[in-house]
Enzyme design. Structure first.
Site, PDB file in Angstrom:
ATOM      1  N   ASN A   9      19.292 -61.362 -30.510  1.00 19.89           N
ATOM      2  CA  ASN A   9      18.920 -62.711 -30.083  1.00 19.89           C
ATOM      3  C   ASN A   9      17.535 -62.998 -30.660  1.00 19.89           C
ATOM      4  O   ASN A   9      16.524 -62.547 -30.111  1.00 19.89           O
ATOM      5  CB  ASN A   9      18.910 -62.810 -28.561  1.00 19.89           C
ATOM      6  CG  ASN A   9      18.465 -64.180 -28.070  1.00 19.89           C
ATOM      7  OD1 ASN A   9      18.402 -65.137 -28.845  1.00 19.89           O
ATOM      8  ND2 ASN A   9      18.158 -64.279 -26.795  1.00 19.89           N
ATOM      9  N   LYS A  11      15.998 -65.666 -30.619  1.00 25.75           N
ATOM     10  CA  LYS A  11      15.312 -66.700 -29.837  1.00 25.75           C
ATOM     11  C   LYS A  11      14.754 -67.769 -30.791  1.00 25.75           C
ATOM     12  O   LYS A  11      15.386 -68.059 -31.806  1.00 25.75           O
ATOM     13  CB  LYS A  11      14.254 -66.070 -28.935  1.00 25.75           C
ATOM     14  CG  LYS A  11      14.858 -64.996 -28.017  1.00 25.75           C
ATOM     15  CD  LYS A  11      13.926 -64.534 -26.942  1.00 25.75           C
ATOM     16  CE  LYS A  11      14.628 -63.494 -26.073  1.00 25.75           C
ATOM     17  NZ  LYS A  11      13.786 -63.068 -24.935  1.00 25.75           N
ATOM     18  N   HIS A  95      21.535 -67.584 -20.830  1.00 27.45           N
ATOM     19  CA  HIS A  95      20.380 -66.685 -20.921  1.00 27.45           C
ATOM     20  C   HIS A  95      19.368 -67.059 -19.846  1.00 27.45           C
ATOM     21  O   HIS A  95      19.194 -68.228 -19.499  1.00 27.45           O
ATOM     22  CB  HIS A  95      19.752 -66.782 -22.315  1.00 27.45           C
ATOM     23  CG  HIS A  95      18.744 -65.712 -22.579  1.00 27.45           C
ATOM     24  ND1 HIS A  95      17.449 -65.784 -22.122  1.00 27.45           N
ATOM     25  CD2 HIS A  95      18.842 -64.539 -23.253  1.00 27.45           C
ATOM     26  CE1 HIS A  95      16.789 -64.709 -22.501  1.00 27.45           C
ATOM     27  NE2 HIS A  95      17.622 -63.929 -23.183  1.00 27.45           N
ATOM     28  N   GLU A  97      16.291 -67.399 -19.822  1.00 29.84           N
ATOM     29  CA  GLU A  97      15.273 -68.372 -20.214  1.00 29.84           C
ATOM     30  C   GLU A  97      15.798 -69.795 -20.047  1.00 29.84           C
ATOM     31  O   GLU A  97      15.053 -70.688 -19.638  1.00 29.84           O
ATOM     32  CB  GLU A  97      14.819 -68.097 -21.652  1.00 29.84           C
ATOM     33  CG  GLU A  97      14.030 -66.809 -21.773  1.00 29.84           C
ATOM     34  CD  GLU A  97      13.917 -66.271 -23.180  1.00 29.84           C
ATOM     35  OE1 GLU A  97      13.243 -65.254 -23.355  1.00 29.84           O
ATOM     36  OE2 GLU A  97      14.528 -66.850 -24.109  1.00 29.84           O
ATOM     37  N   GLU A 167      20.992 -58.875 -17.816  1.00 25.23           N
ATOM     38  CA  GLU A 167      19.596 -58.904 -18.253  1.00 25.23           C
ATOM     39  C   GLU A 167      18.695 -59.078 -17.036  1.00 25.23           C
ATOM     40  O   GLU A 167      18.554 -60.189 -16.525  1.00 25.23           O
ATOM     41  CB  GLU A 167      19.358 -60.017 -19.281  1.00 25.23           C
ATOM     42  CG  GLU A 167      20.055 -61.337 -18.976  1.00 25.23           C
ATOM     43  CD  GLU A 167      19.502 -62.483 -19.794  1.00 25.23           C
ATOM     44  OE1 GLU A 167      18.972 -62.239 -20.879  1.00 25.23           O
ATOM     45  OE2 GLU A 167      19.582 -63.632 -19.310  1.00 25.23           O
ATOM     46  N   GLY A 173      11.025 -59.396 -22.334  1.00 25.39           N
ATOM     47  CA  GLY A 173       9.776 -59.740 -22.984  1.00 25.39           C
ATOM     48  C   GLY A 173       8.545 -59.228 -22.255  1.00 25.39           C
ATOM     49  O   GLY A 173       7.425 -59.633 -22.568  1.00 25.39           O
ATOM     50  N   SER A 212      14.164 -55.826 -22.982  1.00 26.43           N
ATOM     51  CA  SER A 212      13.215 -54.936 -23.662  1.00 26.43           C
ATOM     52  C   SER A 212      13.893 -53.690 -24.229  1.00 26.43           C
ATOM     53  O   SER A 212      13.376 -52.577 -24.117  1.00 26.43           O
ATOM     54  CB  SER A 212      12.070 -54.550 -22.725  1.00 26.43           C
ATOM     55  OG  SER A 212      11.296 -55.686 -22.369  1.00 26.43           O
TER      56      SER A 212
END
Length: 252
Positions: A9, A11, A95, A97, A167, A173, A212
């Site tokens: 990914n 991003k 996701h 985010e 996740e 991150g 991560s």
């Protein structure tokens, strides 16, 4: 035996020049990823470049999101039909985010997964708890709720065409990652939630870990019995690191 799936990914990263360098570097080490399924998810503008660059390799291009709606008056959105038109076969939905910053709730994520499946795209549907939810002892309940929402819109057997990615939001991150045992615990929860609807589908479904993932911790995570691959964020921006994570996945 479930074949390992490793998905990158990127991003909101990349340029045409940087992507070309990544593809050249990955092409040089792509043989090390043999025996695993590999997907690279890039920002929309770079998907045609990625589709062309991965041609001839055992890797496929994926998108990072899709619009719920069919083509029409939806300014700024990208629909699944457009992804298929440029040669994309996979798409990430839900996701963390996007859940956090775009207001995507469980119902929206499930609708996007269903939309992808209806079009023939293969969704990687994301689930996971925040640090606050984990510290409150709610990780299992949160993940079961998110999986239940997916199952309301997507038959369990249809989900086999894609994957579910666990996740933990607190490990994305941040440099922190769940231990192998922590990740295995929630992966087992995901599989159990599916099994209550369809035991055969649960046994075949690929559940990925994302949070991560790096070359240094990939082997421990990917050795867990219910972890069938990884959704890789920052480490996927370096082709050699991404290939190292792929090769750390047990060939099944």
């Amino acid at each position: 035996m479930r074949k390992q799936l490793i998905a990158a990914n990127w991003k909101m990263n990349g340029t045409r020049a940087a992507n070309a360098q990544w593809l050249d570097a990955f092409r040089a080490v792509a043989a090390s990823t043999a025996g695993r399924d590999v997907v690279v998810c890039a920002p929309y503008p770079y998907l045609p470049q990625l589709v062309a660059g991965l041609a001839g390799l055992a890797a496929e291009a994926g998108a990072q999101d899709l619009c719920i709606d069919a083509p029409g008056a939806h300014t700024g959105d990208v629909c699944g039909e457009m992804l298929l038109d440029v040669g994309v076969g996979w798409v990430i939905v839900g996701h963390s985010e996007r859940r956090a910053t775009r207001g995507e709730d469980d119902a929206i994520v499930a609708t996007k997964a269903a939309r992808a499946l209806a079009l023939g795209l293969r969704p990687i549907a994301c689930v996971g708890e925040t640090l606050e939810e984990r510290d409150a002892g709610r990780a299992t309940a949160v993940v079961e709720r998110q999986v239940a929402a997916l199952l309301q819109r997507c038959p369990a057997r249809d989900l086999l065409k894609g994957a579910i990615a666990y996740e933990p939001v607190w490990a994305i991150g941040t440099g922190r990652n769940a231990t192998g045992a922590q990740a295995q615990e929630i992966h087992s929860v995901v599989r159990g939630a599916i099994a209550r609807h369809d035991a055969d589908a649960a046994a075949a479904l690929r559940v990925l870990y994302g949070g991560s993932v790096k070359p240094g911790n990939a082997a421990e995570l990917l050795a867990q019995p219910d972890i069938d691959g990884a959704l890789v964020g920052g480490a996927s921006l370096v082709a050699a690191d991404f290939a190292a994570i792929c090769s750390a996945a047990p060939a099944r």
